[in-house]
Design a protein around this motif. Sequence first.
Motif, PDB file in Angstrom:
ATOM      1  N   ALA A  30      -8.047  12.997  -8.363  1.00 30.00           N
ATOM      2  CA  ALA A  30      -7.931  11.758  -7.599  1.00 30.00           C
ATOM      3  C   ALA A  30      -6.668  11.753  -6.753  1.00 30.00           C
ATOM      4  O   ALA A  30      -6.600  11.114  -5.721  1.00 30.00           O
ATOM      5  CB  ALA A  30      -7.929  10.564  -8.551  1.00 30.00           C
ATOM      6  N   ALA A  31      -5.646  12.456  -7.207  1.00 29.67           N
ATOM      7  CA  ALA A  31      -4.370  12.490  -6.484  1.00 29.67           C
ATOM      8  C   ALA A  31      -4.119  13.874  -5.887  1.00 29.67           C
ATOM      9  O   ALA A  31      -3.025  14.408  -5.965  1.00 29.67           O
ATOM     10  CB  ALA A  31      -3.243  12.111  -7.422  1.00 29.67           C
ATOM     11  N   ALA A  32      -5.166  14.467  -5.311  1.00 30.17           N
ATOM     12  CA  ALA A  32      -5.037  15.810  -4.746  1.00 30.17           C
ATOM     13  C   ALA A  32      -3.972  15.829  -3.659  1.00 30.17           C
ATOM     14  O   ALA A  32      -3.892  14.926  -2.828  1.00 30.17           O
ATOM     15  CB  ALA A  32      -6.378  16.253  -4.177  1.00 30.17           C
ATOM     16  N   GLU A  33      -3.152  16.871  -3.650  1.00 30.30           N
ATOM     17  CA  GLU A  33      -2.042  16.971  -2.709  1.00 30.30           C
ATOM     18  C   GLU A  33      -2.539  17.369  -1.328  1.00 30.30           C
ATOM     19  O   GLU A  33      -3.423  18.200  -1.181  1.00 30.30           O
ATOM     20  CB  GLU A  33      -1.036  17.999  -3.219  1.00 30.30           C
ATOM     21  N   VAL A  34      -1.973  16.735  -0.315  1.00 30.73           N
ATOM     22  CA  VAL A  34      -2.274  17.060   1.074  1.00 30.73           C
ATOM     23  C   VAL A  34      -1.091  17.841   1.642  1.00 30.73           C
ATOM     24  O   VAL A  34       0.059  17.403   1.546  1.00 30.73           O
ATOM     25  CB  VAL A  34      -2.515  15.788   1.911  1.00 30.73           C
ATOM     26  N   TYR A  35      -1.368  19.001   2.204  1.00 29.83           N
ATOM     27  CA  TYR A  35      -0.331  19.828   2.807  1.00 29.83           C
ATOM     28  C   TYR A  35      -0.338  19.666   4.323  1.00 29.83           C
ATOM     29  O   TYR A  35      -1.327  19.214   4.926  1.00 29.83           O
ATOM     30  CB  TYR A  35      -0.543  21.295   2.445  1.00 29.83           C
ATOM     31  N   SER A  54      15.828  29.572   7.042  1.00 28.59           N
ATOM     32  CA  SER A  54      14.868  30.540   6.511  1.00 28.59           C
ATOM     33  C   SER A  54      13.546  30.510   7.275  1.00 28.59           C
ATOM     34  O   SER A  54      13.144  29.480   7.815  1.00 28.59           O
ATOM     35  CB  SER A  54      14.605  30.276   5.025  1.00 28.59           C
ATOM     36  N   ASN A  55      12.888  31.669   7.311  1.00 33.13           N
ATOM     37  CA  ASN A  55      11.583  31.815   7.951  1.00 33.13           C
ATOM     38  C   ASN A  55      10.521  31.851   6.860  1.00 33.13           C
ATOM     39  O   ASN A  55      10.427  32.803   6.099  1.00 33.13           O
ATOM     40  CB  ASN A  55      11.547  33.094   8.794  1.00 33.13           C
ATOM     41  N   VAL A  56       9.709  30.809   6.782  1.00 32.44           N
ATOM     42  CA  VAL A  56       8.669  30.694   5.758  1.00 32.44           C
ATOM     43  C   VAL A  56       7.493  31.605   6.059  1.00 32.44           C
ATOM     44  O   VAL A  56       6.789  32.055   5.161  1.00 32.44           O
ATOM     45  CB  VAL A  56       8.199  29.227   5.652  1.00 32.44           C
ATOM     46  N   GLY A  57       7.282  31.912   7.341  1.00 33.37           N
ATOM     47  CA  GLY A  57       6.044  32.567   7.760  1.00 33.37           C
ATOM     48  C   GLY A  57       4.970  31.523   7.981  1.00 33.37           C
ATOM     49  O   GLY A  57       5.263  30.357   8.278  1.00 33.37           O
ATOM     50  N   HIS A  58       3.699  31.887   7.834  1.00 32.46           N
ATOM     51  CA  HIS A  58       2.614  30.916   7.995  1.00 32.46           C
ATOM     52  C   HIS A  58       2.730  29.840   6.913  1.00 32.46           C
ATOM     53  O   HIS A  58       2.696  30.165   5.722  1.00 32.46           O
ATOM     54  CB  HIS A  58       1.255  31.603   7.874  1.00 32.46           C
ATOM     55  N   PRO A  59       2.824  28.564   7.286  1.00 33.07           N
ATOM     56  CA  PRO A  59       3.051  27.518   6.281  1.00 33.07           C
ATOM     57  C   PRO A  59       1.759  26.986   5.654  1.00 33.07           C
ATOM     58  O   PRO A  59       1.574  25.765   5.508  1.00 33.07           O
ATOM     59  CB  PRO A  59       3.762  26.438   7.094  1.00 33.07           C
ATOM     60  N   ASN A  60       0.862  27.864   5.268  1.00 33.86           N
ATOM     61  CA  ASN A  60      -0.372  27.432   4.633  1.00 33.86           C
ATOM     62  C   ASN A  60      -0.099  26.910   3.226  1.00 33.86           C
ATOM     63  O   ASN A  60       0.569  27.578   2.430  1.00 33.86           O
ATOM     64  CB  ASN A  60      -1.368  28.601   4.563  1.00 33.86           C
ATOM     65  N   ASP A  61      -0.613  25.706   2.923  1.00 38.15           N
ATOM     66  CA  ASP A  61      -0.433  25.086   1.605  1.00 38.15           C
ATOM     67  C   ASP A  61       1.036  25.117   1.183  1.00 38.15           C
ATOM     68  O   ASP A  61       1.371  25.377   0.026  1.00 38.15           O
ATOM     69  CB  ASP A  61      -1.294  25.795   0.555  1.00 38.15           C
ATOM     70  N   PHE A  62       1.908  24.804   2.126  1.00 40.28           N
ATOM     71  CA  PHE A  62       3.350  24.867   1.876  1.00 40.28           C
ATOM     72  C   PHE A  62       3.984  23.510   2.132  1.00 40.28           C
ATOM     73  O   PHE A  62       3.597  22.780   3.054  1.00 40.28           O
ATOM     74  CB  PHE A  62       4.000  25.910   2.789  1.00 40.28           C
ATOM     75  N   SER A  73      -0.284  10.433   4.276  1.00 38.01           N
ATOM     76  CA  SER A  73      -1.513  11.251   4.207  1.00 38.01           C
ATOM     77  C   SER A  73      -1.870  11.993   5.491  1.00 38.01           C
ATOM     78  O   SER A  73      -2.614  12.973   5.440  1.00 38.01           O
ATOM     79  CB  SER A  73      -2.711  10.412   3.750  1.00 38.01           C
ATOM     80  N   ASP A  74      -1.364  11.552   6.649  1.00 36.56           N
ATOM     81  CA  ASP A  74      -1.788  12.221   7.887  1.00 36.56           C
ATOM     82  C   ASP A  74      -0.669  12.393   8.915  1.00 36.56           C
ATOM     83  O   ASP A  74      -0.918  12.545  10.106  1.00 36.56           O
ATOM     84  CB  ASP A  74      -2.966  11.478   8.526  1.00 36.56           C
ATOM     85  N   TRP A  75       0.582  12.379   8.464  1.00 43.10           N
ATOM     86  CA  TRP A  75       1.717  12.690   9.339  1.00 43.10           C
ATOM     87  C   TRP A  75       2.500  13.845   8.713  1.00 43.10           C
ATOM     88  O   TRP A  75       2.795  13.813   7.506  1.00 43.10           O
ATOM     89  CB  TRP A  75       2.658  11.496   9.495  1.00 43.10           C
ATOM     90  N   VAL A  76       2.856  14.833   9.507  1.00 50.83           N
ATOM     91  CA  VAL A  76       3.663  15.948   9.027  1.00 50.83           C
ATOM     92  C   VAL A  76       5.118  15.683   9.384  1.00 50.83           C
ATOM     93  O   VAL A  76       5.456  15.478  10.557  1.00 50.83           O
ATOM     94  CB  VAL A  76       3.200  17.287   9.628  1.00 50.83           C
TER      95      VAL A  76
END
Length: 352
Positions: A30-35, A54-62, A73-76
């Motif tokens: 119910a509280a699934a994390e949004v990346y 630092s260089n994270v690289g591709h920020p998938n699920d980061f 929920s919808d702003w980075v």
Amino acid sequence: MNVTFPSICCALLLIAGCADGNNQPKESEAAAEVYASDVLSFSDRWNLILGDGSNVGHPNDFEHPDFFYVAESDWVVFKSPNAGDTHGTSNNTRTELAQTKKWSPDTPAKLSAQLKVMNVSATGDARVAASYSVVVGQIHSADGHENEPLKIFYKKFPGHTKGSVFWHYEINTAGPDNAGRWDYSTAVWGHDFSVVGSEENTYPEEPADGIALGETFGYEIEVKDGLMRVKFMSEGHETKEFTKSLVDSEYTSAADIPEQTQQLFVPIGQDGLEREEAYADEYLFFKLGCYNQTNGKSPEVNRNWCSGAETFGGDLQKQYESGNYAEVWFKEANITVSDAAVSNEGYFIKND
């Protein structure tokens, strides 16, 4: 032991509830994390640089709680302090996405974004043009001097409700010495870069048509056949559009240096000329995020770029607690480039 009828009913209901439990959402589900990569779904096209250099690289699920995460929920959220470790040769911290491919200015490339600036530094020297500002989008060269044909700024002075949005073109300096490079600033809403305070803590008039912190605006950058087109949109404000050649310079002689540059940059020795072909034979790439332009370096070093702001010796939490940071939220962003784009790995190898 006596067992009452109500007790039997309760037991049966509990058993039934357990048997049907697989149909109920678990608390963790119910509280699934949004990346951020769920909101801006083009993460494979970018490397993420954080406010600690630092260089994270591709920020998938980061995510990183100090620099890069999702809000509402919808702003980075991109967040960067006044001082800390920096990326490449810059004096300024950034939390910023940098495109992993580069492209020639004669091929089509496009970036659009919707954003709002939530904070700029609470301190700085008002006479320094970069104080209280943040860059929210760029075109950057991957070659030569690695100059920037486009930087989109937001700047708000302390005590003002509204800030300014403006954009810069940085010359691609002729010859091997890049020390003479300079920017030319164009106002979108409010003032341009050259409007500064008369004293360290004296501020110019607040712009009537400015953008407030937390107010949404958008930009669209399109490059095609050597021509850059930049469009700015915000509800309640006039849409503005600008064009600039990236392959044919208008700043090749001393007579071409604009008055704004004569006032801002020439007095500190930044009086270079541009290559006739500007950025024509260099590959370019987009950047997007929060490139904090306020820093703690003394204005005596450079009165345009060294802000003399509070940094608490680089202590991150003290900077955040006192408002000495930049924060930008992005809701939407899209990118398209031609199939002729190539890997930009060399830029990161050089600057990481």
